[in-house]
Design an enzyme around this catalytic site. Sequence first.
Site, PDB file in Angstrom:
ATOM      1  N   LEU A 100       0.276   0.871  -5.892  1.00 51.20           N
ATOM      2  CA  LEU A 100       0.602   1.590  -4.659  1.00 51.20           C
ATOM      3  C   LEU A 100      -0.636   1.752  -3.763  1.00 51.20           C
ATOM      4  O   LEU A 100      -1.644   2.308  -4.178  1.00 51.20           O
ATOM      5  CB  LEU A 100       1.168   2.978  -5.004  1.00 51.20           C
ATOM      6  CG  LEU A 100       1.575   3.834  -3.798  1.00 51.20           C
ATOM      7  CD1 LEU A 100       2.724   3.205  -3.032  1.00 51.20           C
ATOM      8  CD2 LEU A 100       1.917   5.245  -4.245  1.00 51.20           C
ATOM      9  N   ASP A 101      -0.520   1.262  -2.533  1.00 48.75           N
ATOM     10  CA  ASP A 101      -1.602   1.364  -1.543  1.00 48.75           C
ATOM     11  C   ASP A 101      -2.906   0.746  -2.053  1.00 48.75           C
ATOM     12  O   ASP A 101      -3.993   1.112  -1.595  1.00 48.75           O
ATOM     13  CB  ASP A 101      -1.845   2.829  -1.135  1.00 48.75           C
ATOM     14  CG  ASP A 101      -0.592   3.481  -0.555  1.00 48.75           C
ATOM     15  OD1 ASP A 101       0.217   2.758   0.044  1.00 48.75           O
ATOM     16  OD2 ASP A 101      -0.437   4.701  -0.703  1.00 48.75           O
TER      17      ASP A 101
END
Lengths: 300, 300, 300, 300
Positions: A243-244
Amino acid sequence: MQQNTYQPQQSARRANNENRARMLISCPDRPGIVAAVSQFLYEHGANIVQSDQYTMDPEGGMFFIRFEFDLNDLPKQLPQLQEDFARVADRFDMKWLTFRAARKKRLAIFVSKEDHCLLELLWQWQAGDLDADIAMVISNHPDMRELVESFGITYHHIPVTPDTKEEAERQQLEAVADKADLIVLARYMQIITPKFIEYYPNRIINIHHSFLPAFVGGKPYAQAYKRGVKIIGATAHYVTEELDGGPIIEQDVQRVSHRDDVTELKRIGRTIERVVLARAVKWHIEDRVLVHQNKTVVFS
Amino acid sequence: MQQNTYQPQQSARRANNENRARMLISCPDRPGIVAAVSQFLYEHGANIVQSDQYTMDPEGGMFFIRFEFDLNDLPKQLPQLQEDFARVADRFDMKWLTFRAARKKRLAIFVSKEDHCLLELLWQWQAGDLDADIAMVISNHPDMRELVESFGITYHHIPVTPDTKEEAERQQLEAVADKADLIVLARYMQIITPKFIEYYPNRIINIHHSFLPAFVGGKPYAQAYKRGVKIIGATAHYVTEELDGGPIIEQDVQRVSHRDDVTELKRIGRTIERVVLARAVKWHIEDRVLVHQNKTVVFS
Amino acid sequence: MQQNTYQPQQSARRANNENRARMLISCPDRPGIVAAVSQFLYEHGANIVQSDQYTMDPEGGMFFIRFEFDLNDLPKQLPQLQEDFARVADRFDMKWLTFRAARKKRLAIFVSKEDHCLLELLWQWQAGDLDADIAMVISNHPDMRELVESFGITYHHIPVTPDTKEEAERQQLEAVADKADLIVLARYMQIITPKFIEYYPNRIINIHHSFLPAFVGGKPYAQAYKRGVKIIGATAHYVTEELDGGPIIEQDVQRVSHRDDVTELKRIGRTIERVVLARAVKWHIEDRVLVHQNKTVVFS
Amino acid sequence: MQQNTYQPQQSARRANNENRARMLISCPDRPGIVAAVSQFLYEHGANIVQSDQYTMDPEGGMFFIRFEFDLNDLPKQLPQLQEDFARVADRFDMKWLTFRAARKKRLAIFVSKEDHCLLELLWQWQAGDLDADIAMVISNHPDMRELVESFGITYHHIPVTPDTKEEAERQQLEAVADKADLIVLARYMQIITPKFIEYYPNRIINIHHSFLPAFVGGKPYAQAYKRGVKIIGATAHYVTEELDGGPIIEQDVQRVSHRDDVTELKRIGRTIERVVLARAVKWHIEDRVLVHQNKTVVFS
């Protein structure tokens, strides 16, 4: 539904790019690569109009190069050139890709409820500044159908709930299959599963509304306000399983002050997000971005 | 040791600031604060030359104000004014401080082996741009003694090892006691203990060589390189018990690219660090910074 | 006079650059240039570690390229390589130059009374960030002799008056002859005559304290204050006969407000000037700047 | 014509601003101004929620202040407060204005053929970020009628030729009379005559597509390309009789390189223009801008 009368303009520079191609190469560094490729292109009648090279470390590092070249009668000549190039590529253990500049990339834009990033891309496309086709917009909400269709663009409303996520992704994949070269998450507030990402490795661009790696995850403007930062930012990156955490393509920032509450940070941030995402998409569709070990080489 | 012949210049604007004072106030917001303070100052013969106000939330939030005012014969009049002001302050439950502009703050600058932040402060001080006295430089290394003493500034070499840390801090405190109003950690690569911080609450400024909260802790440029960020930054903050977690005073950034290796990031970063630290120190010594709940209000 | 004990550091990256060379080429564009040069280099045993190309217009425009390459035993091999290259150069009507990375450029820095730009260059040199030799400082004032000599650098005080200008320039030329490759006007407040410039075409860098072409000529900060601009800047450019009109190498800016009077603009501007001049000098000494028709191509 | 279904959102912060007012004051500086005004407001039951002060020079300079205050039942109480304030204003020789925050300013936007600045304002208005009413769009071309009307906004097509200029301005004035508080020239490529300006002193905002005072007049991007600048910008200013010479409200810039031709400069510039114009309009409609001697004081 009435159709928006605006059509993307053809900028003069792109008018006659039928014979323009781009080549992206990465391989272990060793002497003779530039010579071999440029000699090859020259012998095939190509004129190099731009070249950018980056060598990580002359001693055993990686070598990256981007060529832009013109070739008479390119659409007809390119397949042969590609076939012939395989020998050069083998010799240097190259990963390589060629693209015709005239063949526009086809985008599928994913949105949720925030419209500013989508609008920026639509405007730039209208203004002739985004040299791509927008194949479709996919949303988990019905809200922007009218807006999108007024541009003559297909709108798919595919609701997503925890229970229907798998089925929703199946529908999304079906919608984009053979129709999109690049997926742009323009503030699409849903996690994409690894299974989906597998289909579009380094071809899904997300805009995260913070200066990564600061403020990963949800509500980054609220996090930024709480921490009392004096500058906020936005980050465009390729989506990976983390994530990210994918390769960063572009970032930008804006100064803020103690006077700016979360609402104001969001307002200021919207402009940063729009600019950063549009820049990243532009570089991708102009074949300026190479990925190596979770980082990007951007020949901007 | 020969003394540097350069002396700090007096800029014209500071020449006759003998009668200038600054007042910093924070209190719960309610009607009548500005009126009460400005009326009080007027009745005491003061002329307000600058005022900055910030109200977090008109409904039950905090109120912050900074006044700069001129008062005839200030050095003599100020004590009475302060005594009288206590009544106003009580009425509004104020936390407040007054400062004479002409009384320069005394800095103790802590350094290790990197000299760029120290040099920037010395140069700005020489140029008359840093309106402070530099009382001393303290270092855990002997390297910069000659440089510092050439400016006519006292240099304390106080070595620090894991075993002698407590004793070293005792010596540091003894050196600064009654001699420094502000401690500046100009790339001082040692952790300051809570016990030390207690003596200088919100009066120790550190420069961290990253855009906080990204890359907390050690080797932030190496971390930034690894993550492939497209912008690097620096952060000046007050030191609290939480590592790199104190109230942020100032941040700035610079664009970088894939071509910049760690050495190059450090080189670019040095300029950012110098500029950011100098700005934060300037604002502090001009009494422009208020701290509230781990965040700053900066009336720059 | 005691000597400053600081000596420029050798950064690791420069340690073994004995075999590194740079080549700058400009010529009318036509097919085969990259192939011819890179083939030539390959056949001579050179490994290209960086290449940057810019073509103004594929149809009849100019072509610019910069190569950085490694060659075993370069100091000995380079003369032959240069001699052999003449044939390639003739074929394409090239203007070209080669430089050995290990041969540091020698700077003569001219100053008047403001020291900030000089100090920045001295610091960066000390820190190992300015890969050059500082051959001398020349000033029309005696003020900075001690400072400069404390770095072990020769200081020439050559006064300039309207009457003695010609003679002064003669002395300056004599001082720099065979000793300097680049002249840096680090806030040297005298006009250089065309006769002097002739000796150093595109080898005199000036820092102008405004965002050119705004505020040409004297007192640019006063002009900026009067016009009420919201951003100020500085410009580094090669000196030509036209005052403040030469090819721009680098510019940068900083936000200001109505609160900033001329004194404050100057203070803010000093930091911009230092950074911009240092960057321009860095790019010049790394052979990254080509000049064409009063504009620069900077392969940064 | 079908109407755009998007309506401007009410941000929470503006929901209950019925009782919020703003006061702008400028006068010669002397002691007691802040006290007199804040005391006056307090006695009338107003709570000051923001104040910003700027004194040009404590010795005989000008004094500027902006108050934002809340007052119960403001719509009813304000007229009396204004009447009473006249006495205070007289005493200090003040120029002053009060504004109700809830009474949105009405904009007339003038455009020619470039739509990006108009689109930015429309989008920010839709998003609830532009706290104004857009009363009308006036253009010398018919092109954007459909777009504008799709937002439910009146579109006046008033052609302008050298012969009909006077008559055209008469029609424009008739259209805006009593309907617009601010005129925004969003890339309106016609000169406004002094006669027109007289009706809207400091209430016509123009966006000029250069970093003024560089590149006054026509084709600034072509001028910038020719000069070889490394940074381009845009400037929002009030329109005065002097072409591109009015008080500057806001400026911003973006880095460019030798690779950017005029087409590319225009593309990059469009984003700067949009952002700068939107910021200037925002500050004006929030009553944050004072004009004094062809310069602005912006309490942003």
